[in-house]
Design a protein around this motif. Structure first.
Motif, PDB file in Angstrom:
ATOM      1  N   CYS A 344       1.121  -1.229  -0.509  1.00  0.00           N
ATOM      2  CA  CYS A 344      -0.115   0.215  -0.167  1.00  0.00           C
ATOM      3  C   CYS A 344       0.904   1.517  -0.378  1.00  0.00           C
ATOM      4  O   CYS A 344       1.749   1.624   1.054  1.00  0.00           O
ATOM      5  CB  CYS A 344      -0.822   0.174   1.289  1.00  0.00           C
ATOM      6  SG  CYS A 344      -1.726   1.162   1.195  1.00  0.00           S
ATOM      7  N   PHE A 348       0.098   8.788   4.807  1.00  0.00           N
ATOM      8  CA  PHE A 348      -0.523   8.194   6.517  1.00  0.00           C
ATOM      9  C   PHE A 348      -1.663   9.460   7.015  1.00  0.00           C
ATOM     10  O   PHE A 348      -1.291  10.693   7.187  1.00  0.00           O
ATOM     11  CB  PHE A 348       0.581   8.016   6.858  1.00  0.00           C
ATOM     12  CG  PHE A 348       0.491   7.009   7.042  1.00  0.00           C
ATOM     13  CD1 PHE A 348       0.879   5.637   7.118  1.00  0.00           C
ATOM     14  CD2 PHE A 348       2.282   7.091   6.605  1.00  0.00           C
ATOM     15  CE1 PHE A 348       1.176   4.485   6.838  1.00  0.00           C
ATOM     16  CE2 PHE A 348       3.698   5.363   6.734  1.00  0.00           C
ATOM     17  CZ  PHE A 348       2.916   4.734   6.766  1.00  0.00           C
ATOM     18  N   HIS A 354      -5.827   3.680   6.225  1.00  0.00           N
ATOM     19  CA  HIS A 354      -5.406   2.449   6.712  1.00  0.00           C
ATOM     20  C   HIS A 354      -5.767   0.487   7.512  1.00  0.00           C
ATOM     21  O   HIS A 354      -5.671   0.055   7.043  1.00  0.00           O
ATOM     22  CB  HIS A 354      -3.874   2.751   7.434  1.00  0.00           C
ATOM     23  CG  HIS A 354      -2.639   3.546   5.691  1.00  0.00           C
ATOM     24  ND1 HIS A 354      -3.435   4.601   6.070  1.00  0.00           N
ATOM     25  CD2 HIS A 354      -2.009   3.027   4.900  1.00  0.00           C
ATOM     26  CE1 HIS A 354      -2.820   5.595   4.666  1.00  0.00           C
ATOM     27  NE2 HIS A 354      -1.787   4.300   4.394  1.00  0.00           N
ATOM     28  N   LEU A 382       3.388  -0.907   4.146  1.00  0.00           N
ATOM     29  CA  LEU A 382       2.647   0.698   3.944  1.00  0.00           C
ATOM     30  C   LEU A 382       3.686   1.490   3.890  1.00  0.00           C
ATOM     31  O   LEU A 382       4.850   1.511   4.239  1.00  0.00           O
ATOM     32  CB  LEU A 382       1.590   0.526   5.347  1.00  0.00           C
ATOM     33  CG  LEU A 382       0.203  -0.133   5.511  1.00  0.00           C
ATOM     34  CD1 LEU A 382       0.843  -1.740   6.511  1.00  0.00           C
ATOM     35  CD2 LEU A 382      -0.177  -0.081   6.125  1.00  0.00           C
TER      36      LEU A 382
END
Length: 516
Positions: A344, A348, A354, A382
């Motif tokens: 991903c 953030f 997420h 991530l």
């Protein structure tokens, strides 16, 4: 009865006097403010242009002294774009005014636009108004090259540092955030124009109110907007009445009760104000069909009323597709190098959701979709940028959630990754995930496709309408769409459970779609 005509004309005179006085006062106010800012910034304008010429001469001298230097590479481009002027003629490549850019340091669109401007109009000066006061020009341009692989000609890039960015931060406005940030952008643009009034003003950050300010006080300055995401949309308004469990954004279900009713009214009033200021922008570009649809709905009537001749246009954002394709082969041999990793790439931020991805991954590991031994090899990576302390706190909270879900050993967080690091992960992962509801476009999803990852995206917005759609001779699928934890988990299992040749075929179709 004889007094009625006289009373009527007296009333007409009063109304006309008030109307004309209001118009004259507004006109004088606009002229005065515009004249004051131009006069105030005239000396800095001369200084900026002189500094640009000095840096340009120094670069040319260094290039002559070092023939093997890369400084001149930026000029080796085609300077005339077909159809850039009436009847397909050549536009004036000698234009050397100042283009003001309301942008920050983390936007690929901003830097790609500056790069394109330098190629097309090499004498134009690109001024970036930024609040990153602790970052110098050399460091900023190095960061752009490292992060986006975009190399700019430094002489014609100027940074002017603002001291009022505080007013556009969401943390500054815990209540009435939309209105507060929009009004804060007026303070920010006044700060910018107090430093330098440009010849053209372009916004890539979503500050529609700033563009309206420019048009109000400097009506002869052309304005342009590149819109990633409308500040408010009809989908946002409708989400207030939906259930939070449906994953319709951060405000889903908050329109209930008395407070919810007030919020609805506030949002509707703001939407009307947003529509009004949007009608003042001369050139409007959006990054996807989804964004264009909402902007046409919101801004269309006001733009028609103001007789804006240019329609809202879709210009897909720049993505490093060609470089990714050159760096990552797709073949039976390369398929053996890929791991059962879900990747991903997203900032953030809360809206990127997420949390849904972590919960979906945990549900997938708990399912019986693939054998236990294969699940042990599965990983979730991530990658995203961290803008400030609130983003850093968010990453910390996500790590805690991964611990609670017992997936810490199989989950990796990488913040502010360089382009080579991103390439390495794109080369070895199998799935590219996106969980944001109504993602405006989805640059990361296109990067997934270019790298040959099979995308698993939210069934909404740009990824649904423009990116993960059938492709190829037989209109084969190029990925999966999902909305809930169950659907994401099922999609992960479907991809990793495919036969190698079937998976490679979907990767090639996804790449074909991404290159388009």
């Amino acid at each position: 009865m004889s007094r009625l005509p006289a009373l009527f004309w007296s009333l007409v005179n009063v109304i006309l006097t008030i109307s004309i006085s209001t118009y004259v006062f507004r006109w004088l106010f606009q002229i005065t403010v515009g004249w004051y800012l131009r006069r105030k910034t005239a000396a800095r304008r001369s200084l900026v242009l002189a500094r640009v010429k000095l840096e340009e001469s120094q670069l040319q001298l260094r290039e002559r002294q070092s023939p093997n230097s890369d400084d001149g590479e930026w000029e080796k481009v085609e300077k005339h774009a077909v159809g850039s002027a009436p009847n397909g003629g050549e536009a004036d490549d000698e234009w050397e005014g100042i283009i003001g850019n309301a942008g920050g340091g983390g936007e690929r669109v901003l830097w790609a636009a500056i790069k394109a401007t330098q190629k097309r109009w090499p004498k134009a000066v690109c001024v970036v108004y930024t609040g990153d006061q602790d970052t110098g020009k050399e460091e900023m341009l190095a960061r752009v090259e490292n992060r986006f692989n975009i190399r700019l000609h430094p002489a014609t890039v100027v940074f002017l540092y603002l001291s009022t960015r505080y007013y556009v931060l969401s943390t500054t406005w815990p209540r009435f955030t939309l209105l507060g940030q929009s009004l804060g952008s007026l303070i920010l643009v006044y700060d910018a124009f107090s430093l330098l009034v440009p010849d053209i003003f372009i916004d890539t950050m979503g500050y529609a109110f700033a563009l309206a300010f420019s048009k109000a006080f400097f009506p002869n300055i052309p304005t342009g907007a590149y819109i990633h995401y409308p500040t408010i949309s009809t989908d946002m308004l409708s989400s207030l009445s939906t259930s939070p469990t449906l994953g319709r954004g951060l405000n889903a279900g908050t329109g209930k009760g008395f407070r919810g009713l007030l919020k609805k009214q506030y949002w509707h009033l703001f939407a009307r104000l947003y529509s009004r200021v949007g009608g003042s922008v001369d050139i409007v570009m959006t990054n996807s069909s989804w964004t264009a649809s909402h902007i046409r709905t919101l801004w269309g009537p006001a733009r028609t009323a103001r007789r804006k001749p240019h329609p809202v246009t879709v210009v897909f954002p720049p993505v490093a597709v060609d470089e990714i394709v050159r760096s990552i082969p797709l073949s039976p041999e390369s398929e053996k190098e890929r791991h059962p990793t879900i990747l991903c790439i997203a900032q953030f931020r809360p809206e990127k959701n997420h949390t849904l991805l972590l919960r979906s991954f945990a549900r997938f590991l708990a399912s019986a979709t693939i054998p236990p031994k294969e699940k042990e090899k599965c990983r979730l990576t991530l990658i995203g940028s961290v803008r400030d302390s609130s983003d850093a706190t968010r990453v910390y909270d996500l790590r805690l959630l991964a611990h609670e879900l017992h997936i810490t050993a199989q989950t990796t967080f990488i913040t502010d990754a360089s382009f080579p690091t991103i390439l390495t992960n794109l080369r070895t992962a199998s799935i590219g995930a996106n969980c944001m509801w109504n993602e405006h476009f989805g640059i990361g999803v296109v990067e997934y496709q270019a790298a040959g990852l099979i995308p698993v995206v939210n069934n909404s917005g740009g990824p649904k309408m423009d990116i993960v759609i059938p492709w190829g001779e037989w209109e084969g699928e190029t990925g999966f769409k999902a909305s809930s934890e169950e659907e994401y988990a099922e999609a992960f299992g479907s991809v990793l459970g495919m036969r190698a040749e079937e998976r490679l075929g979907m990767r090639k179709r996804a790449r074909g779609r991404g290159r388009r």
